[in-house]
Design an enzyme around this catalytic site. Structure first.
Site, PDB file in Angstrom:
ATOM      1  N   ASP A 189      -5.149 -16.797  -3.048  1.00 20.34           N
ATOM      2  CA  ASP A 189      -5.552 -15.908  -4.149  1.00 20.34           C
ATOM      3  C   ASP A 189      -6.845 -16.493  -4.695  1.00 20.34           C
ATOM      4  O   ASP A 189      -7.134 -17.676  -4.496  1.00 20.34           O
ATOM      5  CB  ASP A 189      -4.470 -15.893  -5.246  1.00 20.34           C
ATOM      6  CG  ASP A 189      -4.551 -14.652  -6.134  1.00 20.34           C
ATOM      7  OD1 ASP A 189      -3.598 -13.867  -6.124  1.00 20.34           O
ATOM      8  OD2 ASP A 189      -5.582 -14.471  -6.826  1.00 20.34           O
ATOM      9  N   ILE A 190      -7.594 -15.672  -5.427  1.00 21.01           N
ATOM     10  CA  ILE A 190      -8.790 -16.209  -6.094  1.00 21.01           C
ATOM     11  C   ILE A 190      -8.380 -17.024  -7.316  1.00 21.01           C
ATOM     12  O   ILE A 190      -9.068 -17.946  -7.734  1.00 21.01           O
ATOM     13  CB  ILE A 190      -9.767 -15.055  -6.444  1.00 21.01           C
ATOM     14  CG1 ILE A 190     -11.164 -15.593  -6.727  1.00 21.01           C
ATOM     15  CG2 ILE A 190      -9.234 -14.211  -7.581  1.00 21.01           C
ATOM     16  CD1 ILE A 190     -12.236 -14.513  -6.735  1.00 21.01           C
ATOM     17  N   ALA A 191      -7.220 -16.700  -7.879  1.00 17.73           N
ATOM     18  CA  ALA A 191      -6.693 -17.395  -9.067  1.00 17.73           C
ATOM     19  C   ALA A 191      -5.661 -18.432  -8.633  1.00 17.73           C
ATOM     20  O   ALA A 191      -4.998 -18.264  -7.601  1.00 17.73           O
ATOM     21  CB  ALA A 191      -6.032 -16.381  -9.997  1.00 17.73           C
ATOM     22  N   LEU A 250     -11.771 -13.064  -1.384  1.00 18.45           N
ATOM     23  CA  LEU A 250     -11.685 -12.179  -0.205  1.00 18.45           C
ATOM     24  C   LEU A 250     -13.068 -11.800   0.328  1.00 18.45           C
ATOM     25  O   LEU A 250     -13.197 -11.343   1.465  1.00 18.45           O
ATOM     26  CB  LEU A 250     -10.895 -10.912  -0.546  1.00 18.45           C
ATOM     27  CG  LEU A 250      -9.393 -11.106  -0.781  1.00 18.45           C
ATOM     28  CD1 LEU A 250      -8.772  -9.846  -1.376  1.00 18.45           C
ATOM     29  CD2 LEU A 250      -8.688 -11.485   0.517  1.00 18.45           C
ATOM     30  N   GLY A 283      -6.759  -8.386  -3.958  1.00 20.84           N
ATOM     31  CA  GLY A 283      -7.734  -7.377  -4.377  1.00 20.84           C
ATOM     32  C   GLY A 283      -7.369  -6.756  -5.711  1.00 20.84           C
ATOM     33  O   GLY A 283      -6.411  -7.155  -6.370  1.00 20.84           O
ATOM     34  N   ASN A 309       0.689   4.637  -3.988  1.00 21.74           N
ATOM     35  CA  ASN A 309       0.852   6.081  -4.219  1.00 21.74           C
ATOM     36  C   ASN A 309      -0.452   6.705  -4.727  1.00 21.74           C
ATOM     37  O   ASN A 309      -0.603   7.924  -4.671  1.00 21.74           O
ATOM     38  CB  ASN A 309       1.994   6.324  -5.206  1.00 21.74           C
ATOM     39  CG  ASN A 309       1.644   5.958  -6.635  1.00 21.74           C
ATOM     40  OD1 ASN A 309       1.127   6.788  -7.380  1.00 21.74           O
ATOM     41  ND2 ASN A 309       1.893   4.721  -7.038  1.00 21.74           N
ATOM     42  N   TYR A 324      -9.772   3.003  -7.057  1.00 20.74           N
ATOM     43  CA  TYR A 324      -8.715   2.115  -6.543  1.00 20.74           C
ATOM     44  C   TYR A 324      -7.911   2.827  -5.442  1.00 20.74           C
ATOM     45  O   TYR A 324      -7.733   2.293  -4.334  1.00 20.74           O
ATOM     46  CB  TYR A 324      -7.822   1.691  -7.711  1.00 20.74           C
ATOM     47  CG  TYR A 324      -6.474   1.157  -7.303  1.00 20.74           C
ATOM     48  CD1 TYR A 324      -6.357  -0.038  -6.604  1.00 20.74           C
ATOM     49  CD2 TYR A 324      -5.315   1.856  -7.614  1.00 20.74           C
ATOM     50  CE1 TYR A 324      -5.116  -0.524  -6.234  1.00 20.74           C
ATOM     51  CE2 TYR A 324      -4.067   1.374  -7.258  1.00 20.74           C
ATOM     52  CZ  TYR A 324      -3.974   0.185  -6.548  1.00 20.74           C
ATOM     53  OH  TYR A 324      -2.744  -0.288  -6.175  1.00 20.74           O
ATOM     54  N   SER A 329       6.001   2.280  -7.861  1.00 17.62           N
ATOM     55  CA  SER A 329       5.848   1.434  -9.049  1.00 17.62           C
ATOM     56  C   SER A 329       6.799   0.258  -8.888  1.00 17.62           C
ATOM     57  O   SER A 329       8.006   0.410  -9.070  1.00 17.62           O
ATOM     58  CB  SER A 329       6.225   2.215 -10.311  1.00 17.62           C
ATOM     59  OG  SER A 329       5.543   3.452 -10.358  1.00 17.62           O
TER      60      SER A 329
HETATM   61  C1  15L Z   1      -0.190   0.929  -8.437  1.00 16.63           C
HETATM   62  O1  15L Z   1      -0.728   1.056  -7.339  1.00 16.63           O
HETATM   63  C2  15L Z   1      -0.517  -0.197  -9.327  1.00 16.63           C
HETATM   64  O2  15L Z   1      -0.808  -1.386  -8.613  1.00 16.63           O
HETATM   65  C3  15L Z   1       0.533  -0.458 -10.391  1.00 16.63           C
HETATM   66  O3  15L Z   1      -0.029  -1.261 -11.408  1.00 16.63           O
HETATM   67  C4  15L Z   1       1.080   0.852 -10.971  1.00 16.63           C
HETATM   68  O4  15L Z   1       0.071   1.540 -11.648  1.00 16.63           O
HETATM   69  C5  15L Z   1       1.616   1.712  -9.849  1.00 16.63           C
HETATM   70  O5  15L Z   1       0.627   1.934  -8.882  1.00 16.63           O
HETATM   71  C6  15L Z   1       2.151   3.066 -10.346  1.00 16.63           C
HETATM   72  O6  15L Z   1       1.634   4.095  -9.930  1.00 16.63           O
HETATM   73  O7  15L Z   1       3.101   3.035 -11.129  1.00 16.63           O
END
Ligand code: 15L
Length: 269
Positions: free
Chosen positions: A33-35, A52, A73, A111, A135, A164
């Site tokens: 990870d970066i962190a 990355l 990411g 999703n 995203y 989720s």
């Molecule tokens: C995602 O892709 C996110 O990473 C997460 O934080 C939530 O927002 C989730 O989707 C979601 O749709 O509930």
């Protein structure tokens, strides 16, 4: 001895769940990870901090690995410039490392690749991408990168369109989209151990009876079936909606409403 598994995004919420859960099942993990990794490293794990954007460092770290679980990411709706490095260039670096090692990639897709489909629609994994954010767009690109590397280089990959994944569902939408940590962890173990996967796409939700939107995926290839369900939370969450018509209309929820400018105000996004 089975090959080590590289886990990117190991310091994030899902990365930590997987690091502890998979290490507990005896997998040998290289975490990155970066962190920094918060807390003690799980047994049998090493940790290497890495950006990355640094393809050479990723190639080195992936040497000898049989699978790469890519959870690194940007993982939420952010401006394009923030998404670009880790999710676009970084994804390419992950696939180049996988090609060099002939490793299987398991990609934490989302999703939000299909967020602008309405909740009344029933989707197979071959449905059109309808990303709801930069995203979500980067995750669609990630899935297509998997398509390219399988067709062209034989790099196997499983793309999980995660709904989720949280400790428990917190609103009415998640009664449909929730993926429990236990189901996620079991799914990852199945992805690593499956015989052959080719290029696979799987909906990432637990066995929630309100999930009537997603059908027909490739879970049979990894022999995974969810064991948990959000149904038990229905009593406390059934009325918990945002009040924003855009959020409530589309599968991507608030990501669709953020910055929405097609005539409906984006209040409360
Ligand atoms: C995602 O892709 C996110 O990473 C997460 O934080 C939530 O927002 C989730 O989707 C979601 O749709 O509930």
């Amino acid at each position: 001895m089975p090959s080590p598994v590289l886990l990117t995004g190991a310091s994030g919420a899902l990365g930590r769940v997987l690091a502890h859960g998979l290490a507990g099942q005896g997998f040998s993990l290289r975490l990155t990870d970066i962190a920094p990794f918060p807390g003690d490293l799980p047994p049998g794990c090493s940790f290497t901090a890495l950006d990355l954007n640094d393809g050479v460092a990723l190639l080195r770290l992936a040497e000898g690995c049989g699978a790469i679980l890519h959870f690194g990411g940007i993982s939420v709706d952010r401006p394009f410039e923030e998404v670009l490095g880790p999710n676009i260039r970084g994804l390419y670096h992950v696939y180049e490392a996988a090609r060099r090692e002939q490793a299987r990639v398991v990609f934490a897709s989302s999703n939000h690749t299909i967020g602008f489909h309405e909740r009344t629609e029933v989707l197979g994994t071959d449905c059109a991408f309808r990303p709801d954010s930069f995203y979500g767009l980067s995750k669609a690109y990630g899935e297509l990168m998997g398509r390219l590397y399988w067709d062209k280089h034989g790099v196997e990959n499983v793309n999980i369109r995660i709904g989720s994944s949280f400790p428990e569902p917190v609103d009415a939408r998640m009664l449909a989209t929730w993926l429990s940590y236990a189901d996620l962890t079991a799914m990852m173990a199945c992805c690593i151990q499956a015989e052959e996967v080719g290029h696979a796409v799987i909906w990432g939700a637990s066995a929630n009876s309100r999930m009537t939107w997603w059908r027909d995926d490739h879970r049979g290839r990894i022999a995974w079936a969810p064991q948990d369900s959000a149904d038990g939370f229905a009593g406390q969450l059934a009325g918990k909606v945002s009040g924003n018509p855009v959020t409530e209309r589309f599968q991507g929820g608030a990501y669709c409403a953020a910055g929405y400018s097609r005539g409906v105000p984006a209040e409360g996004a």
